[in-house]
Design a protein around this motif. Structure first.
Motif, PDB file in Angstrom:
ATOM      1  N   ARG A  70     125.186   0.954  58.245  1.00  0.00           N
ATOM      2  CA  ARG A  70     126.595   0.605  58.485  1.00  0.00           C
ATOM      3  C   ARG A  70     126.903  -0.736  57.822  1.00  0.00           C
ATOM      4  O   ARG A  70     126.152  -1.695  57.972  1.00  0.00           O
ATOM      5  CB  ARG A  70     126.879   0.565  59.986  1.00  0.00           C
ATOM      6  N   HIS A  71     128.001  -0.769  57.093  1.00  0.00           N
ATOM      7  CA  HIS A  71     128.405  -1.951  56.347  1.00  0.00           C
ATOM      8  C   HIS A  71     128.523  -3.159  57.285  1.00  0.00           C
ATOM      9  O   HIS A  71     129.018  -3.013  58.408  1.00  0.00           O
ATOM     10  CB  HIS A  71     129.740  -1.671  55.648  1.00  0.00           C
ATOM     11  N   ARG A 114     131.799  -3.741  59.227  1.00  0.00           N
ATOM     12  CA  ARG A 114     132.296  -2.768  60.216  1.00  0.00           C
ATOM     13  C   ARG A 114     132.532  -3.459  61.553  1.00  0.00           C
ATOM     14  O   ARG A 114     131.734  -4.288  61.981  1.00  0.00           O
ATOM     15  CB  ARG A 114     131.281  -1.632  60.421  1.00  0.00           C
ATOM     16  N   GLU A 159     132.419  15.275  58.784  1.00  0.00           N
ATOM     17  CA  GLU A 159     131.880  13.932  58.551  1.00  0.00           C
ATOM     18  C   GLU A 159     130.764  13.941  57.499  1.00  0.00           C
ATOM     19  O   GLU A 159     130.690  13.046  56.668  1.00  0.00           O
ATOM     20  CB  GLU A 159     131.368  13.318  59.861  1.00  0.00           C
ATOM     21  N   GLU A 194     132.495  14.262  54.155  1.00  0.00           N
ATOM     22  CA  GLU A 194     133.210  13.032  53.790  1.00  0.00           C
ATOM     23  C   GLU A 194     132.261  11.878  53.480  1.00  0.00           C
ATOM     24  O   GLU A 194     132.467  11.145  52.516  1.00  0.00           O
ATOM     25  CB  GLU A 194     134.140  12.599  54.930  1.00  0.00           C
ATOM     26  N   GLU A 195     131.231  11.698  54.307  1.00  0.00           N
ATOM     27  CA  GLU A 195     130.393  10.504  54.199  1.00  0.00           C
ATOM     28  C   GLU A 195     129.251  10.628  53.212  1.00  0.00           C
ATOM     29  O   GLU A 195     128.878   9.639  52.581  1.00  0.00           O
ATOM     30  CB  GLU A 195     129.851  10.110  55.579  1.00  0.00           C
ATOM     31  N   ASN A 216     126.106   8.258  49.000  1.00  0.00           N
ATOM     32  CA  ASN A 216     126.994   7.414  49.796  1.00  0.00           C
ATOM     33  C   ASN A 216     128.422   7.593  49.288  1.00  0.00           C
ATOM     34  O   ASN A 216     128.862   6.916  48.373  1.00  0.00           O
ATOM     35  CB  ASN A 216     126.572   5.941  49.704  1.00  0.00           C
ATOM     36  N   ALA A 217     129.144   8.518  49.902  1.00  0.00           N
ATOM     37  CA  ALA A 217     130.509   8.822  49.495  1.00  0.00           C
ATOM     38  C   ALA A 217     131.538   7.927  50.189  1.00  0.00           C
ATOM     39  O   ALA A 217     132.719   8.008  49.892  1.00  0.00           O
ATOM     40  CB  ALA A 217     130.819  10.294  49.782  1.00  0.00           C
ATOM     41  N   GLU A 218     131.099   7.092  51.111  1.00  0.00           N
ATOM     42  CA  GLU A 218     131.994   6.178  51.842  1.00  0.00           C
ATOM     43  C   GLU A 218     131.436   4.751  51.791  1.00  0.00           C
ATOM     44  O   GLU A 218     130.987   4.204  52.806  1.00  0.00           O
ATOM     45  CB  GLU A 218     132.138   6.623  53.308  1.00  0.00           C
ATOM     46  N   ASP A 262     132.764   1.926  51.825  1.00  0.00           N
ATOM     47  CA  ASP A 262     133.389   0.957  52.736  1.00  0.00           C
ATOM     48  C   ASP A 262     132.786   1.051  54.133  1.00  0.00           C
ATOM     49  O   ASP A 262     132.852   0.095  54.902  1.00  0.00           O
ATOM     50  CB  ASP A 262     134.901   1.185  52.819  1.00  0.00           C
ATOM     51  N   GLU A 263     132.226   2.228  54.461  1.00  0.00           N
ATOM     52  CA  GLU A 263     131.616   2.417  55.771  1.00  0.00           C
ATOM     53  C   GLU A 263     130.124   2.107  55.768  1.00  0.00           C
ATOM     54  O   GLU A 263     129.601   1.573  56.734  1.00  0.00           O
ATOM     55  CB  GLU A 263     131.841   3.853  56.255  1.00  0.00           C
ATOM     56  N   HIS A 264     129.444   2.486  54.673  1.00  0.00           N
ATOM     57  CA  HIS A 264     127.983   2.315  54.588  1.00  0.00           C
ATOM     58  C   HIS A 264     127.630   1.615  53.285  1.00  0.00           C
ATOM     59  O   HIS A 264     128.244   1.877  52.256  1.00  0.00           O
ATOM     60  CB  HIS A 264     127.280   3.685  54.615  1.00  0.00           C
TER      61      HIS A 264
END
Length: 134
Positions: free
Chosen positions: A23-24, A27, A54, A57-58, A94-96, A98-100
């Motif tokens: 997790r970034h 967050r 999810e 998306e993620e 890692n498609a997200e 900003d989240e990870h």
């Protein structure tokens, strides 16, 4: 728990390894720690639908046949629905971002050394890997 924030997470297991996302640090909830792939269950979704969404998306994978598993989480505000996933289409990425800020495959023996979002979930994750490899 009834009425808590509904979360759906997936333990993706392949070749005795489990996939975790980091997790970034920016967050708001559970920053700078390792966690299973997943997120909020929308009001019109079942947990299994949410975990499929999810994962797509993620990490960009289409999961097949998620199997519900018990998951211990100490946060009383969370209603966590966990799934073991051993079959999917695509290679996790890692498609997200900003989240990870990372995703990695871990051997079960390495998990105790990690800062996990929910330290109480360690035995549940280890059990999922055990089930998947038997």
């Amino acid at each position: 728990m009834v009425g808590g924030i509904r979360i759906a997470v997936a333990a993706l297991v392949r070749d005795g390894l489990v996939l975790l996302v980091h997790r970034h640090p920016s967050r708001q909830a559970y920053p700078d720690c390792w966690d299973l792939v997943g997120g909020h269950v929308e009001a019109d979704e079942l947990p299994e639908q949410a975990v499929r969404r999810e994962c797509l998306e993620e990490i960009g994978v289409q999961v097949h046949d998620p199997v519900p598993i018990a998951m211990a989480v100490s946060d009383p505000n969370l209603d966590v629905h966990a799934f073991l996933v051993t079959r999917w289409d695509g290679e996790p990425v890692n498609a997200e971002p900003d989240e990870h800020d990372d995703l990695r495959w871990f051997r079960p023996g390495d998990l105790a050394e990690l800062k996990l979002a929910h330290s109480g979930s360690l035995s549940s994750i280890l059990n999922a890997v055990q089930v998947a490899t038997n």
